[in-house]
Design a protein around this motif. Structure first.
Motif, PDB file in Angstrom:
ATOM      1  N   VAL A 104       0.853  -1.187   0.000  1.00  0.00           N
ATOM      2  CA  VAL A 104       0.000   0.000   0.000  1.00  0.00           C
ATOM      3  C   VAL A 104       0.885   1.232   0.000  1.00  0.00           C
ATOM      4  CG1 VAL A 104      -1.760   1.305   1.235  1.00  0.00           C
ATOM      5  CG2 VAL A 104      -1.848  -1.204   1.215  1.00  0.00           C
ATOM      6  N   GLU A 105       0.843   1.985  -1.078  1.00  0.00           N
ATOM      7  CA  GLU A 105       1.653   3.202  -1.189  1.00  0.00           C
ATOM      8  C   GLU A 105       0.987   4.341  -0.423  1.00  0.00           C
ATOM      9  OE1 GLU A 105       3.295   6.360  -4.579  1.00  0.00           O
ATOM     10  OE2 GLU A 105       2.341   4.472  -5.199  1.00  0.00           O
ATOM     11  N   LEU A 106       1.796   5.040   0.379  1.00  0.00           N
ATOM     12  CA  LEU A 106       1.311   6.196   1.133  1.00  0.00           C
ATOM     13  C   LEU A 106       2.158   7.407   0.781  1.00  0.00           C
ATOM     14  CD1 LEU A 106       0.806   4.626   4.686  1.00  0.00           C
ATOM     15  CD2 LEU A 106      -0.941   5.017   2.939  1.00  0.00           C
ATOM     16  N   PRO A 161      -2.765   6.496  -3.326  1.00  0.00           N
ATOM     17  CA  PRO A 161      -3.291   6.430  -4.688  1.00  0.00           C
ATOM     18  C   PRO A 161      -3.678   5.002  -5.086  1.00  0.00           C
ATOM     19  CG  PRO A 161      -0.910   6.379  -4.778  1.00  0.00           C
ATOM     20  CD  PRO A 161      -1.287   6.421  -3.302  1.00  0.00           C
ATOM     21  N   ILE A 162      -3.876   4.138  -4.096  1.00  0.00           N
ATOM     22  CA  ILE A 162      -4.074   2.722  -4.368  1.00  0.00           C
ATOM     23  C   ILE A 162      -5.263   2.451  -5.292  1.00  0.00           C
ATOM     24  CG2 ILE A 162      -5.511   2.320  -2.323  1.00  0.00           C
ATOM     25  CD1 ILE A 162      -4.063  -0.424  -2.105  1.00  0.00           C
ATOM     26  N   ALA A 163      -6.328   3.254  -5.192  1.00  0.00           N
ATOM     27  CA  ALA A 163      -7.511   3.024  -6.035  1.00  0.00           C
ATOM     28  C   ALA A 163      -7.166   3.176  -7.505  1.00  0.00           C
ATOM     29  CB  ALA A 163      -8.629   3.989  -5.643  1.00  0.00           C
ATOM     30  N   MET A 164      -6.317   4.132  -7.821  1.00  0.00           N
ATOM     31  CA  MET A 164      -5.916   4.340  -9.214  1.00  0.00           C
ATOM     32  C   MET A 164      -5.031   3.199  -9.700  1.00  0.00           C
ATOM     33  SD  MET A 164      -5.323   8.457  -9.238  1.00  0.00           S
ATOM     34  CE  MET A 164      -4.480   8.485  -7.678  1.00  0.00           C
ATOM     35  N   GLY A 165      -4.225   2.653  -8.805  1.00  0.00           N
ATOM     36  CA  GLY A 165      -3.375   1.536  -9.181  1.00  0.00           C
ATOM     37  C   GLY A 165      -4.152   0.263  -9.430  1.00  0.00           C
ATOM     38  N   ALA A 172      -7.310   0.219 -10.687  1.00  0.00           N
ATOM     39  CA  ALA A 172      -8.359   0.461 -11.689  1.00  0.00           C
ATOM     40  C   ALA A 172      -8.271  -0.503 -12.875  1.00  0.00           C
ATOM     41  CB  ALA A 172      -8.292   1.903 -12.173  1.00  0.00           C
ATOM     42  N   LYS A 173      -7.078  -0.698 -13.398  1.00  0.00           N
ATOM     43  CA  LYS A 173      -6.908  -1.564 -14.567  1.00  0.00           C
ATOM     44  C   LYS A 173      -7.230  -3.014 -14.233  1.00  0.00           C
ATOM     45  CE  LYS A 173      -3.603  -2.690 -18.230  1.00  0.00           C
ATOM     46  NZ  LYS A 173      -2.231  -2.446 -18.751  1.00  0.00           N
ATOM     47  N   THR A 174      -6.793  -3.462 -13.065  1.00  0.00           N
ATOM     48  CA  THR A 174      -7.024  -4.850 -12.665  1.00  0.00           C
ATOM     49  C   THR A 174      -8.498  -5.120 -12.388  1.00  0.00           C
ATOM     50  OG1 THR A 174      -4.823  -4.962 -11.677  1.00  0.00           O
ATOM     51  CG2 THR A 174      -6.407  -6.629 -10.981  1.00  0.00           C
ATOM     52  N   LEU A 175      -9.142  -4.196 -11.677  1.00  0.00           N
ATOM     53  CA  LEU A 175     -10.547  -4.392 -11.285  1.00  0.00           C
ATOM     54  C   LEU A 175     -11.532  -3.927 -12.351  1.00  0.00           C
ATOM     55  CD1 LEU A 175     -10.352  -3.273  -7.534  1.00  0.00           C
ATOM     56  CD2 LEU A 175     -10.143  -5.576  -8.491  1.00  0.00           C
ATOM     57  N   LYS A 176     -11.015  -3.210 -13.367  1.00  0.00           N
ATOM     58  CA  LYS A 176     -11.852  -2.703 -14.457  1.00  0.00           C
ATOM     59  C   LYS A 176     -12.996  -1.853 -13.927  1.00  0.00           C
ATOM     60  CE  LYS A 176     -10.830  -6.407 -17.766  1.00  0.00           C
ATOM     61  NZ  LYS A 176      -9.659  -6.899 -17.031  1.00  0.00           N
ATOM     62  N   LYS A 177     -12.638  -0.962 -12.993  1.00  0.00           N
ATOM     63  CA  LYS A 177     -13.586  -0.004 -12.423  1.00  0.00           C
ATOM     64  C   LYS A 177     -12.924   1.360 -12.406  1.00  0.00           C
ATOM     65  CE  LYS A 177     -15.890  -3.163  -9.153  1.00  0.00           C
ATOM     66  NZ  LYS A 177     -16.196  -3.365  -7.714  1.00  0.00           N
ATOM     67  N   SER A 178     -13.713   2.392 -12.229  1.00  0.00           N
ATOM     68  CA  SER A 178     -13.141   3.738 -12.112  1.00  0.00           C
ATOM     69  C   SER A 178     -12.441   3.860 -10.759  1.00  0.00           C
ATOM     70  CB  SER A 178     -14.225   4.802 -12.236  1.00  0.00           C
ATOM     71  OG  SER A 178     -15.031   4.823 -11.067  1.00  0.00           O
ATOM     72  N   PRO A 179     -11.362   4.613 -10.702  1.00  0.00           N
ATOM     73  CA  PRO A 179     -10.651   4.778  -9.429  1.00  0.00           C
ATOM     74  C   PRO A 179     -11.531   5.322  -8.314  1.00  0.00           C
ATOM     75  CG  PRO A 179      -9.296   5.547 -11.231  1.00  0.00           C
ATOM     76  CD  PRO A 179     -10.654   5.276 -11.805  1.00  0.00           C
ATOM     77  N   ARG A 180     -12.431   6.231  -8.647  1.00  0.00           N
ATOM     78  CA  ARG A 180     -13.298   6.814  -7.607  1.00  0.00           C
ATOM     79  C   ARG A 180     -14.252   5.763  -7.041  1.00  0.00           C
ATOM     80  NH1 ARG A 180     -13.152  12.283  -6.809  1.00  0.00           N
ATOM     81  NH2 ARG A 180     -15.151  12.150  -5.701  1.00  0.00           N
ATOM     82  N   LYS A 181     -14.774   4.875  -7.909  1.00  0.00           N
ATOM     83  CA  LYS A 181     -15.674   3.818  -7.425  1.00  0.00           C
ATOM     84  C   LYS A 181     -14.894   2.855  -6.522  1.00  0.00           C
ATOM     85  CE  LYS A 181     -19.429   1.363  -7.133  1.00  0.00           C
ATOM     86  NZ  LYS A 181     -19.018   0.408  -6.096  1.00  0.00           N
ATOM     87  N   ILE A 182     -13.663   2.519  -6.915  1.00  0.00           N
ATOM     88  CA  ILE A 182     -12.829   1.641  -6.078  1.00  0.00           C
ATOM     89  C   ILE A 182     -12.536   2.315  -4.748  1.00  0.00           C
ATOM     90  CG2 ILE A 182     -10.564   0.532  -5.886  1.00  0.00           C
ATOM     91  CD1 ILE A 182     -10.588   0.287  -8.951  1.00  0.00           C
ATOM     92  N   ALA A 183     -12.234   3.624  -4.775  1.00  0.00           N
ATOM     93  CA  ALA A 183     -11.955   4.372  -3.549  1.00  0.00           C
ATOM     94  C   ALA A 183     -13.170   4.362  -2.628  1.00  0.00           C
ATOM     95  CB  ALA A 183     -11.557   5.796  -3.892  1.00  0.00           C
ATOM     96  N   GLU A 184     -14.374   4.508  -3.206  1.00  0.00           N
ATOM     97  CA  GLU A 184     -15.604   4.477  -2.397  1.00  0.00           C
ATOM     98  C   GLU A 184     -15.755   3.121  -1.708  1.00  0.00           C
ATOM     99  OE1 GLU A 184     -18.767   5.351  -5.065  1.00  0.00           O
ATOM    100  OE2 GLU A 184     -18.212   7.471  -5.307  1.00  0.00           O
ATOM    101  N   ASP A 185     -15.496   2.060  -2.468  1.00  0.00           N
ATOM    102  CA  ASP A 185     -15.623   0.704  -1.903  1.00  0.00           C
ATOM    103  C   ASP A 185     -14.607   0.485  -0.781  1.00  0.00           C
ATOM    104  OD1 ASP A 185     -17.610   0.215  -3.739  1.00  0.00           O
ATOM    105  OD2 ASP A 185     -16.301  -0.850  -5.157  1.00  0.00           O
ATOM    106  N   GLY A 240      -9.665  14.295  -6.059  1.00  0.00           N
ATOM    107  CA  GLY A 240      -9.137  14.206  -7.416  1.00  0.00           C
ATOM    108  C   GLY A 240      -9.655  12.997  -8.159  1.00  0.00           C
ATOM    109  N   ALA A 241      -8.754  12.329  -8.873  1.00  0.00           N
ATOM    110  CA  ALA A 241      -9.147  11.205  -9.722  1.00  0.00           C
ATOM    111  C   ALA A 241      -9.436   9.942  -8.926  1.00  0.00           C
ATOM    112  CB  ALA A 241      -8.048  10.921 -10.737  1.00  0.00           C
ATOM    113  N   GLY A 242      -9.067   9.928  -7.642  1.00  0.00           N
ATOM    114  CA  GLY A 242      -9.324   8.734  -6.849  1.00  0.00           C
ATOM    115  C   GLY A 242      -8.417   8.566  -5.654  1.00  0.00           C
ATOM    116  N   PHE A 243      -7.732   9.646  -5.259  1.00  0.00           N
ATOM    117  CA  PHE A 243      -6.911   9.589  -4.050  1.00  0.00           C
ATOM    118  C   PHE A 243      -7.816   9.391  -2.831  1.00  0.00           C
ATOM    119  CE2 PHE A 243      -4.003  11.828  -6.858  1.00  0.00           C
ATOM    120  CZ  PHE A 243      -2.771  11.267  -6.525  1.00  0.00           C
TER     121      PHE A 243
END
Length: 259
Positions: A20-22, A36-40, A42-55, A73-76
């Protein structure tokens, strides 16, 4: 602590992630710590970074350590510490002082750092100083992290270079007695080699004048490299660098470790 909390949240979501990068946000208004883990993912989970961040935030839930956990921002994912948590940490810092700032990464795991290890055939130079500083700094870091660290200087006292030093000093010894004896090709012409020859004359006088080099090579090799090694040790001590062991290469050959 934050990494553990985020990792627990990811496990609840059945997301495998090894690290987990901090980071600290550029602006204080964005919080105390960010990931920024949600953005990292995104490609694997095939979801938007913001949706992953919410989860992830939902999976993390509420913790008394945090006043807030927000998406930016984009998903921090930004974390802001609670006043209670900060107060407890300040109290622990006051009680434990330096110990509080010393994480025990690996208790008593053994590590050996071999550094400098300059050939004992001449004075240390600037490059050796750089290596000494880096090695000493690495020792300090590992020692503070709880490792059982040994600092080793590997002494190359069995190779061609120490033999060349011995014969070079022998040549200077003969020259100082008025005998024309050539310094070997690739030998040592430095003032330090001449000084060693003068020191031998002070202690042994003309004892070796009528000798061939082969007859006295062992003495000149041993005396010369040990003199240089003594100077190296003195310079390193002045520089503030010490070693736990000085491993002789010759010793390794003698006991059969090296063949």
């Amino acid at each position: 602590m934050i990494r553990d909390i985020i990792s627990d949240g990811l496990k609840k979501l059945n997301i495998n992630n090894n690290y987990v990068e901090l980071e600290i946000p550029k602006f204080e208004t964005l919080g105390d710590i960010s990931t920024p883990i949600a953005m990292g993912l995104a490609k694997t989970l095939k979801k938007s970074p913001r949706k992953i961040a919410e989860d992830i935030i939902t999976a993390i839930g509420s913790h008394e350590e945090f006043k807030s956990i927000e998406i930016a921002g984009a998903g921090f994912i930004n974390f802001r510490f609670s006043q209670k948590y900060l107060g407890e940490q300040l109290k622990q810092l006051y009680i434990e002082k330096e110990k509080f700032l010393r994480p025990i990464v690996s208790k008593n795991q053994r590590v050996q750092i071999e550094f400098v290890s300059a050939n004992p055939t001449g004075p240390l130079h600037l490059g050796h100083g750089r290596g000494a500083a880096l090695g000493a700094a690495l020792f300090n870091l590992l020692d503070r992290a709880g490792y059982d660290v040994e600092r080793e200087f590997y002494v190359n006292d069995a190779g061609r270079q120490v033999r060349l030093l011995g014969e070079s000093v022998f040549a200077h010894y003969q020259k100082l007695h008025g005998i024309d004896y050539p310094v070997p090709e690739d030998g040592y012409q430095g003032e330090y080699a001449i000084e060693i020859a003068k020191e031998i004359i002070d202690t042994k006088s003309n004892q070796f004048v009528d000798k061939t080099y082969n007859e006295v090579s062992e003495f000149f090799i041993d005396y010369s490299y040990k003199k240089m090694l003594k100077n190296i040790k003195s310079d390193l001590e002045t520089f503030g660098v010490s070693f736990d062991s000085w491993q002789s290469e010759r010793e390794l050959y003698d006991n059969g470790t090296l063949i």
